[in-house]
Enzyme design. Structure first.
Site, PDB file in Angstrom:
ATOM      1  N   HIS A  25      99.242  38.163 -20.210  1.00  0.00           N
ATOM      2  CA  HIS A  25      98.027  38.955 -20.432  1.00  0.00           C
ATOM      3  C   HIS A  25      97.344  38.483 -21.692  1.00  0.00           C
ATOM      4  O   HIS A  25      97.950  37.874 -22.571  1.00  0.00           O
ATOM      5  CB  HIS A  25      98.361  40.449 -20.538  1.00  0.00           C
ATOM      6  CG  HIS A  25      98.994  40.832 -21.840  1.00  0.00           C
ATOM      7  ND1 HIS A  25      98.294  41.439 -22.860  1.00  0.00           N
ATOM      8  CD2 HIS A  25     100.267  40.689 -22.304  1.00  0.00           C
ATOM      9  CE1 HIS A  25      99.118  41.661 -23.888  1.00  0.00           C
ATOM     10  NE2 HIS A  25     100.318  41.210 -23.565  1.00  0.00           N
ATOM     11  N   CYS A  26      96.043  38.734 -21.775  1.00  0.00           N
ATOM     12  CA  CYS A  26      95.319  38.482 -23.010  1.00  0.00           C
ATOM     13  C   CYS A  26      94.789  39.809 -23.498  1.00  0.00           C
ATOM     14  O   CYS A  26      95.361  40.858 -23.216  1.00  0.00           O
ATOM     15  CB  CYS A  26      94.215  37.442 -22.807  1.00  0.00           C
ATOM     16  SG  CYS A  26      92.824  38.031 -21.854  1.00  0.00           S
ATOM     17  N   MET A  27      93.698  39.809 -24.213  1.00  0.00           N
ATOM     18  CA  MET A  27      93.220  41.030 -24.851  1.00  0.00           C
ATOM     19  C   MET A  27      92.717  42.065 -23.848  1.00  0.00           C
ATOM     20  O   MET A  27      92.789  43.260 -24.091  1.00  0.00           O
ATOM     21  CB  MET A  27      92.085  40.667 -25.811  1.00  0.00           C
ATOM     22  CG  MET A  27      91.779  41.696 -26.849  1.00  0.00           C
ATOM     23  SD  MET A  27      93.056  41.739 -28.097  1.00  0.00           S
ATOM     24  CE  MET A  27      92.341  42.913 -29.243  1.00  0.00           C
TER      25      MET A  27
END
EC number: 2.7.1.211
Length: 615
Positions: A25-27
């Site tokens: 996942h990222c932000m």
């Protein structure tokens, strides 16, 4: 589990557990690597109320959730039965070997500039006090402080080992242990040594950096191999021992001699260049073009060469002098513009960066003025080139690594006042030459936009209040709709702007608290003291870089002030790896305010406002 039902739906709609090869996942989003994307029901995922959007591209299958994605991800990987590891990513492309080597050298030299510059300025101070007769060079006081200067360069392999170890996957403590071993009196510069009955060449490791850099690279490789081969229960005891037992002989037999001869080759090349073509040519070119080199992020590439030259000859015949001449020329150009302009805002900007450039810090001028106005490059090429030509023709030498105005006393060296006055003359030539050139070239206009924007900012609707958000990086502003990422361009994550950067330093646009820093360093969340929640996203799909090219200066929980530096980013490296470097900032709680109005400037500097928030 708070998000169990949501995750069950996501797993089902991406084709089930068996179709999920990896997930990170990222932000704002979950990034899936799916075995067969045709099994994913993208339309059904988009219909889910908790899902903002779905993006499928050559990077990953991305489900955009929002800034609370971290909580969802933790439950998701538990349900999938996989580890929370950044190793679950798509395969990485191989980097150019030469580019990687230069990156390692540059990144390793940057942290150790602090003691090197300290030693250089200390040498200048000792020269002055000894010449004035305040302290005799034979006195214990002088000798103690001079030992500090000598020690910094003598133990350069130790500094290099510490700064490069983590970057190369080695233990910093084992790397330092290796460095102090080769610097010991039993090995450093000793004749007639042998290992396993193999004769060792006489090598002086002190004052060098290439042998230890090669050795630490090898140590990092061996460390990875040993961790795979040695049983986990024995890692603590056996891995350090085996790494050192293998690396030390390899260093003495292979990497030490190799590094030594590479270093000698570098010195020989530049000496040959300066004796055949002339040091005047090298100094003229470097003094004229240093701002371009700094702008490209290659300013530190000369430091290994300088360190080698000073260690071998006791002085640098070209580069440090050229740096100072160029820096002073930058200051002269800014002073010329300061005297020329009648615009109050411009005069304040030019005056501020003039002083910092003269003191040896040119980045504010280069990124805040040069990139925007362009003409200062011509002024510095004229003034810096003239000063460099004079210094080269008169044989100016730099006896230590110290540049800028405060570094000038170091040119006295061992009572060499002629060298000092020649350097002062070169600096004066560059300062006056670039100042006159800048004054005559004139100050480019703001394309008649600044005044219009200023008037627009002053218009506040009756009964409403607003507060401005400062800019975070210099560059070319684009509207959010132009950003090449659906999650941002659609405004789903809030209103904001995109900036195509022309500098490498990122600053806080507000006073507030850092509420989140993503592990891969490409995204930062800040809560403004007025309640605005900012998401700063550096580049598009740069989560895949896993922190490469990002140097963060803050951490979660830090209080930051408007204008405080948050990070240094190698955008050239990001672009070289094929990623869009656009910096995006959005107000994720846009709905809490009446409106968020981006600036209409096409080019923004750190003195501009990025957005106005109406409440």
């Amino acid at each position: 589990m708070k998000y169990q039902k949501l995750n069950e739906q996501i797993i089902e709609l991406v084709g089930g557990k068996k179709n999920i090869e990896a997930v990170v996942h990222c932000m704002t989003r979950l990034r899936f690597t799916l075995k067969d994307r045709s099994k994913a029901n993208t339309d059904a995922l988009k219909e889910m109320s908790e899902v903002i959007d779905v993006v499928s591209n050559n990077v990953a299958y991305q489900i955009i959730i929002g800034t609370h994605v971290n909580e969802i991800y933790k439950e998701l990987i538990e349900m999938l039965g996989i580890s929370d590891s950044q190793e679950n990513t798509v395969p990485k492309e191989k980097k150019n070997i030469i580019k990687s080597a230069l990156d390692v050298i540059s990144e390793s030299m940057t942290p150790i500039l602090e003691p090197i510059i300290c030693a250089g300025l200390l040498a200048a101070a000792l020269s002055i006090v000894s010449l004035t007769g305040l302290i005799s060079p034979e006195s214990p006081t002088f000798q103690i402080f001079d030992t500090l200067r000598i020690a910094v360069f003598y133990f350069l392999p130790v500094f290099m080992a510490m700064s490069s170890a983590k970057r190369l996957g080695a233990s910093p403590y084992l790397a330092v242990a290796l460095a102090v071993t080769i610097l010991s009196e039993q090995i450093n510069g000793v004749k007639g040594l042998s290992l396993f009955s193999l004769p060792l060449p006489e090598i002086t490791y002190a004052n060098s950096f290439i042998p230890i850099l090669l050795a630490v690279w090898f140590m990092g490789y061996i460390t990875k191999v040993m961790k795979r081969v040695v049983p986990t229960t024995l890692h603590y005891f056996l891995v350090p021992l085996l790494v050192m037992v293998i690396t030390l002989p390899a260093t003495l037999l292979v990497f030490g001699p190799m590094g030594y001869y590479i270093g000698e080759g570098i010195i020989g090349f530049f000496n040959l260049l300066m004796t055949t073509v002339g040091s005047w040519f090298v100094m003229m070119l470097y003094s004229a073009f240093q701002p371009f080199i700094v702008m490209l992020g290659a300013g530190n590439f000369i430091m290994p060469v300088v360190a080698s030259l000073i260690a071998a000859d006791g002085y640098d015949p070209a580069f440090i002098s050229s740096c100072t001449i160029s820096d002073i020329a930058v200051g002269g150009a800014m002073l010329g513009y300061f005297l020329k302009t009648r615009n109050t805002q411009q005069k304040q900007l030019f005056g501020t960066v003039t002083l910092s450039a003269i003191l040896g810090v040119t980045e504010p001028a280069i990124y805040g003025v040069f990139v925007k106005f362009r003409r200062p490059f011509i002024a510095v090429m004229i003034g810096g080139g003239m000063g460099g030509l004079f210094a080269g023709l008169t044989g100016v030498k730099a006896y230590s690594v110290a540049w800028g105005l405060f570094g000038l006393p170091s040119y006295i060296g061992n009572g060499d006042f002629k060298n000092f006055w020649l350097m002062v003359t070169a600096v004066v030539i560059s300062f006056i030459g670039s100042g006159v050139a800048a004054y005559l070239l004139g100050v480019p206009s703001y394309e008649n936009q600044t005044q219009k924007d200023s008037e627009a900012k002053d218009k506040i609707v009756t009964g409403m209040k607003s507060f401005p958000l400062g800019n975070l990086i210099s560059g070319h502003l684009i509207q959010l709709s132009e950003v090449k990422d659906q999650a941002f361009s659609t405004g789903a994550l809030g209103k904001g702007i995109g900036i195509i950067p022309t500098s490498e330093d990122l600053f806080s646009p507000v006073d507030g608290e850092v509420v989140v820093v993503f592990p891969t360093k490409h995204a930062i969340g800040i809560k403004d003291e007025n309640g605005a929640e900012l998401l700063i996203h550096i580049g598009i799909d740069t989560v895949e870089l896993e922190g490469r090219h990002f140097e963060l200066l803050i951490k979660t929980g830090d209080q930051v002030k408007k204008g405080q530096q948050l990070a240094h980013i190698d955008f050239a490296g990001i672009k070289e790896e094929g990623y869009d470097p656009t910096v995006i900032v959005v107000i994720t709680n846009t709905s809490d305010f009446l409106d968020v109005i981006p600036t209409q400037n096409k080019h923004v500097t750190l003195d501009d406002s990025a957005m106005n928030i109406i409440f």
